[in-house]
Design a protein around this motif. Sequence first.
Motif, short mmCIF file in Angstrom:
data_model
loop_
_atom_site.label_atom_id
_atom_site.label_comp_id
_atom_site.label_asym_id
_atom_site.label_seq_id
_atom_site.Cartn_x
_atom_site.Cartn_y
_atom_site.Cartn_z
N ILE A 69 -45.71 7.55 12.81
CA ILE A 69 -44.62 7.58 13.80
C ILE A 69 -44.73 8.87 14.58
CG2 ILE A 69 -42.14 7.68 14.13
CD1 ILE A 69 -41.84 6.13 11.55
N LYS A 70 -44.59 8.77 15.89
CA LYS A 70 -44.56 9.95 16.76
C LYS A 70 -43.31 9.86 17.62
CE LYS A 70 -47.18 12.47 20.23
NZ LYS A 70 -48.40 12.49 21.05
N VAL A 71 -42.41 10.79 17.45
CA VAL A 71 -41.16 10.82 18.20
C VAL A 71 -41.32 11.83 19.32
CG1 VAL A 71 -38.70 11.27 18.12
CG2 VAL A 71 -39.82 10.22 16.16
N SER B 102 -38.90 11.96 22.09
CA SER B 102 -37.58 12.42 22.48
C SER B 102 -36.52 11.50 21.90
CB SER B 102 -37.46 12.43 24.01
OG SER B 102 -36.16 12.78 24.39
N VAL B 103 -35.40 12.07 21.50
CA VAL B 103 -34.24 11.32 21.05
C VAL B 103 -33.05 11.89 21.81
CG1 VAL B 103 -32.78 10.68 19.12
CG2 VAL B 103 -35.22 10.88 18.78
N SER C 263 -28.88 7.69 21.62
CA SER C 263 -29.93 6.81 21.11
C SER C 263 -29.89 6.78 19.58
CB SER C 263 -31.29 7.28 21.60
OG SER C 263 -31.55 8.57 21.12
N PHE D 190 -32.56 6.50 16.17
CA PHE D 190 -33.91 6.54 15.63
C PHE D 190 -33.83 6.06 14.19
CE2 PHE D 190 -37.28 8.72 13.28
CZ PHE D 190 -38.37 8.22 13.96
N ASN D 191 -34.48 4.95 13.89
CA ASN D 191 -34.43 4.38 12.56
C ASN D 191 -35.83 4.05 12.10
OD1 ASN D 191 -32.90 3.08 10.32
ND2 ASN D 191 -34.07 1.33 11.03
N VAL D 192 -36.11 4.32 10.82
CA VAL D 192 -37.37 3.96 10.21
C VAL D 192 -37.06 3.15 8.96
CG1 VAL D 192 -39.48 4.80 9.13
CG2 VAL D 192 -38.50 6.03 11.05
#
Length: 71
Positions: A8-10, A12-13, A17, A19-21
């Motif tokens: 996973i490469k984030v 921007s959040v 928004s 962000f869930n994994v």
Amino acid sequence: MPAVVGAIKVISVSSSSIFNVGDVHTMRPESFAKTFAGGGSFNTGNGIHIDLNRSTTYVNDSDVVDQSITD
């Protein structure tokens, strides 16, 4: 059922928004905004002609919170 997650490469959040994994039951982003704009501010299209000869927008908002968001 368990989730199998690879790399996973984030980048921007942002503030509204999520962000869930992996597995999730419910996702509920919350965001609110107040917008003040004068006459003709939100017009879109081709060839629009707007004549607002002395248009003024007055904003007097003395309260701090209009509607609170609670769980």
